[in-house]
Design a protein around this motif. Structure first.
Motif, PDB file in Angstrom:
ATOM      1  N   LYS A   1       0.139  13.081  10.468  1.00  0.00           N
ATOM      2  CA  LYS A   1      -0.144  12.566   9.122  1.00  0.00           C
ATOM      3  C   LYS A   1       0.441  11.161   8.960  1.00  0.00           C
ATOM      4  CE  LYS A   1      -0.151  17.049   6.825  1.00  0.00           C
ATOM      5  NZ  LYS A   1       0.573  17.918   5.882  1.00  0.00           N
ATOM      6  N   LEU A   2       1.693  11.010   9.354  1.00  0.00           N
ATOM      7  CA  LEU A   2       2.365   9.719   9.220  1.00  0.00           C
ATOM      8  C   LEU A   2       1.671   8.651  10.059  1.00  0.00           C
ATOM      9  CD1 LEU A   2       4.677   8.013   8.081  1.00  0.00           C
ATOM     10  CD2 LEU A   2       6.078   8.795  10.014  1.00  0.00           C
ATOM     11  N   ARG A   3       1.274   9.007  11.272  1.00  0.00           N
ATOM     12  CA  ARG A   3       0.596   8.048  12.153  1.00  0.00           C
ATOM     13  C   ARG A   3      -0.698   7.529  11.504  1.00  0.00           C
ATOM     14  NH1 ARG A   3       1.405  10.575  16.533  1.00  0.00           N
ATOM     15  NH2 ARG A   3      -0.286  12.062  16.333  1.00  0.00           N
ATOM     16  N   GLU A   4      -1.465   8.413  10.876  1.00  0.00           N
ATOM     17  CA  GLU A   4      -2.716   8.001  10.238  1.00  0.00           C
ATOM     18  C   GLU A   4      -2.462   7.135   8.997  1.00  0.00           C
ATOM     19  OE1 GLU A   4      -5.823   8.314  11.415  1.00  0.00           O
ATOM     20  OE2 GLU A   4      -4.910   9.217  13.183  1.00  0.00           O
ATOM     21  N   VAL A   5      -1.477   7.508   8.195  1.00  0.00           N
ATOM     22  CA  VAL A   5      -1.136   6.704   7.013  1.00  0.00           C
ATOM     23  C   VAL A   5      -0.701   5.307   7.455  1.00  0.00           C
ATOM     24  CG1 VAL A   5       0.522   6.450   5.112  1.00  0.00           C
ATOM     25  CG2 VAL A   5      -0.575   8.658   5.519  1.00  0.00           C
ATOM     26  N   GLN A   6       0.147   5.244   8.468  1.00  0.00           N
ATOM     27  CA  GLN A   6       0.612   3.954   8.981  1.00  0.00           C
ATOM     28  C   GLN A   6      -0.548   3.133   9.540  1.00  0.00           C
ATOM     29  OE1 GLN A   6       3.559   5.592  11.678  1.00  0.00           O
ATOM     30  NE2 GLN A   6       5.235   4.856  10.381  1.00  0.00           N
ATOM     31  N   ALA A   7      -1.491   3.781  10.204  1.00  0.00           N
ATOM     32  CA  ALA A   7      -2.644   3.069  10.753  1.00  0.00           C
ATOM     33  C   ALA A   7      -3.468   2.447   9.623  1.00  0.00           C
ATOM     34  CB  ALA A   7      -3.511   4.005  11.594  1.00  0.00           C
ATOM     35  N   GLY A   8      -3.649   3.168   8.522  1.00  0.00           N
ATOM     36  CA  GLY A   8      -4.379   2.623   7.380  1.00  0.00           C
ATOM     37  C   GLY A   8      -3.680   1.402   6.796  1.00  0.00           C
ATOM     38  N   LEU A   9      -2.361   1.481   6.649  1.00  0.00           N
ATOM     39  CA  LEU A   9      -1.589   0.336   6.145  1.00  0.00           C
ATOM     40  C   LEU A   9      -1.689  -0.846   7.111  1.00  0.00           C
ATOM     41  CD1 LEU A   9       1.535   2.314   4.929  1.00  0.00           C
ATOM     42  CD2 LEU A   9       0.139   0.842   3.474  1.00  0.00           C
ATOM     43  N   GLU A  10      -1.553  -0.551   8.401  1.00  0.00           N
ATOM     44  CA  GLU A  10      -1.596  -1.608   9.408  1.00  0.00           C
ATOM     45  C   GLU A  10      -2.960  -2.298   9.435  1.00  0.00           C
ATOM     46  OE1 GLU A  10      -0.825  -2.286  14.189  1.00  0.00           O
ATOM     47  OE2 GLU A  10      -0.614  -0.284  13.340  1.00  0.00           O
ATOM     48  N   GLU A  11      -4.038  -1.528   9.344  1.00  0.00           N
ATOM     49  CA  GLU A  11      -5.376  -2.117   9.367  1.00  0.00           C
ATOM     50  C   GLU A  11      -5.611  -3.038   8.174  1.00  0.00           C
ATOM     51  OE1 GLU A  11      -8.433   0.842  10.049  1.00  0.00           O
ATOM     52  OE2 GLU A  11      -7.264   1.702  11.683  1.00  0.00           O
ATOM     53  N   GLU A  12      -4.908  -2.779   7.074  1.00  0.00           N
ATOM     54  CA  GLU A  12      -5.019  -3.634   5.894  1.00  0.00           C
ATOM     55  C   GLU A  12      -3.972  -4.750   5.890  1.00  0.00           C
ATOM     56  OE1 GLU A  12      -7.274  -3.659   3.438  1.00  0.00           O
ATOM     57  OE2 GLU A  12      -8.420  -1.974   4.210  1.00  0.00           O
TER      58      GLU A  12
ATOM     59  N   GLU B   1      -8.792  11.313   5.699  1.00  0.00           N
ATOM     60  CA  GLU B   1      -8.191  11.297   4.359  1.00  0.00           C
ATOM     61  C   GLU B   1      -6.772  10.754   4.410  1.00  0.00           C
ATOM     62  OE1 GLU B   1     -10.304  15.028   2.129  1.00  0.00           O
ATOM     63  OE2 GLU B   1      -8.929  15.497   3.776  1.00  0.00           O
ATOM     64  N   TRP B   2      -6.021  11.101   5.448  1.00  0.00           N
ATOM     65  CA  TRP B   2      -4.661  10.596   5.588  1.00  0.00           C
ATOM     66  C   TRP B   2      -4.683   9.079   5.780  1.00  0.00           C
ATOM     67  CZ3 TRP B   2      -3.719  14.639   9.955  1.00  0.00           C
ATOM     68  CH2 TRP B   2      -3.676  15.919   9.402  1.00  0.00           C
ATOM     69  N   ARG B   3      -5.628   8.602   6.589  1.00  0.00           N
ATOM     70  CA  ARG B   3      -5.740   7.163   6.819  1.00  0.00           C
ATOM     71  C   ARG B   3      -6.158   6.457   5.533  1.00  0.00           C
ATOM     72  NH1 ARG B   3      -7.278   3.982  12.112  1.00  0.00           N
ATOM     73  NH2 ARG B   3      -6.180   5.790  12.930  1.00  0.00           N
ATOM     74  N   ARG B   4      -7.030   7.095   4.738  1.00  0.00           N
ATOM     75  CA  ARG B   4      -7.471   6.499   3.475  1.00  0.00           C
ATOM     76  C   ARG B   4      -6.295   6.339   2.514  1.00  0.00           C
ATOM     77  NH1 ARG B   4     -10.844   9.959   2.130  1.00  0.00           N
ATOM     78  NH2 ARG B   4     -12.441   9.564   3.122  1.00  0.00           N
ATOM     79  N   ILE B   5      -5.315   7.231   2.576  1.00  0.00           N
ATOM     80  CA  ILE B   5      -4.099   7.073   1.773  1.00  0.00           C
ATOM     81  C   ILE B   5      -3.421   5.751   2.152  1.00  0.00           C
ATOM     82  CG2 ILE B   5      -1.746   7.967   1.426  1.00  0.00           C
ATOM     83  CD1 ILE B   5      -3.683   9.598  -0.178  1.00  0.00           C
ATOM     84  N   GLY B   6      -3.326   5.471   3.440  1.00  0.00           N
ATOM     85  CA  GLY B   6      -2.739   4.201   3.895  1.00  0.00           C
ATOM     86  C   GLY B   6      -3.561   3.002   3.452  1.00  0.00           C
ATOM     87  N   TYR B   7      -4.894   3.099   3.629  1.00  0.00           N
ATOM     88  CA  TYR B   7      -5.770   2.002   3.189  1.00  0.00           C
ATOM     89  C   TYR B   7      -5.565   1.710   1.706  1.00  0.00           C
ATOM     90  CZ  TYR B   7      -8.944   2.630   7.278  1.00  0.00           C
ATOM     91  OH  TYR B   7      -9.495   2.708   8.525  1.00  0.00           O
TER      92      TYR B   7
END
Length: 159
Positions: A24-35, A97-103
């Motif tokens: 979960k954390l990896r996907e959230v971080q990936a969303g933040l990083e991509e932005e 969905e987890w990545r979208r939280i990061g985005y």
């Protein structure tokens, strides 16, 4: 060593470890990083994901926090009441969905429109389509309000 050096502004992720938290954390971080928005992860000592998200938002110089625990995750903004996070993803969820939280946490910081779930209204009954339409209208209203708050906060800070 200079103890007065300010911490880098970032989104604060407050996390209670549980089974599957790493993914979960990896996907959230990936969303933040991509932005292109930095983050900091801090272990939560108690509370549930909404309280953790609010605590993260209060700690963040950017005013945005993400709370994650076994029962779900959320994005919180420091100007919102603790019980009313901006976005909530209750228990479960999938990688997208987890990545979208990061985005969307990153997009809140940037003041740009949020990424929405891709749904096809054609595959739903009329009742479901109406509910999706109302939900989309509500999300757009929330985006407008949050954008105005961010703009007003920026003007008040002389930006």
């Amino acid at each position: 060593m200079n103890e007065h050096v300010a911490a880098k502004p970032c989104v604060h992720i407050r996390l209670l470890t549980h089974s599957g938290w790493e993914e979960k954390l990896r996907e959230v971080q990936a969303g933040l990083e991509e932005e292109g928005i930095p983050w900091r992860v801090t272990a939560g000592d108690c509370g549930e994901f909404v309280a953790l998200g609010h605590q993260g938002a209060e700690e963040s110089q950017l005013g945005v926090g993400i709370g994650i625990d076994a029962s779900g995750m959320c994005i919180h903004y420091q100007k919102l009441p603790q019980a009313e996070p901006l976005f909530c993803l209750p228990e479960g969820g999938v990688k997208a969905e987890w990545r979208r939280i990061g985005y969307n946490a990153a997009r809140l910081v940037k003041g740009i429109p949020f990424k929405d779930e891709e749904t096809s209204v054609l595959n739903h009954s009329n009742e479901t389509a109406l509910a999706l339409s109302e939900e989309l209208a509500l999300k757009q209203l929330i985006e407008t309000i949050v954008s105005k708050v961010i703009a007003e906060t920026g003007r008040a800070m002389g930006r």
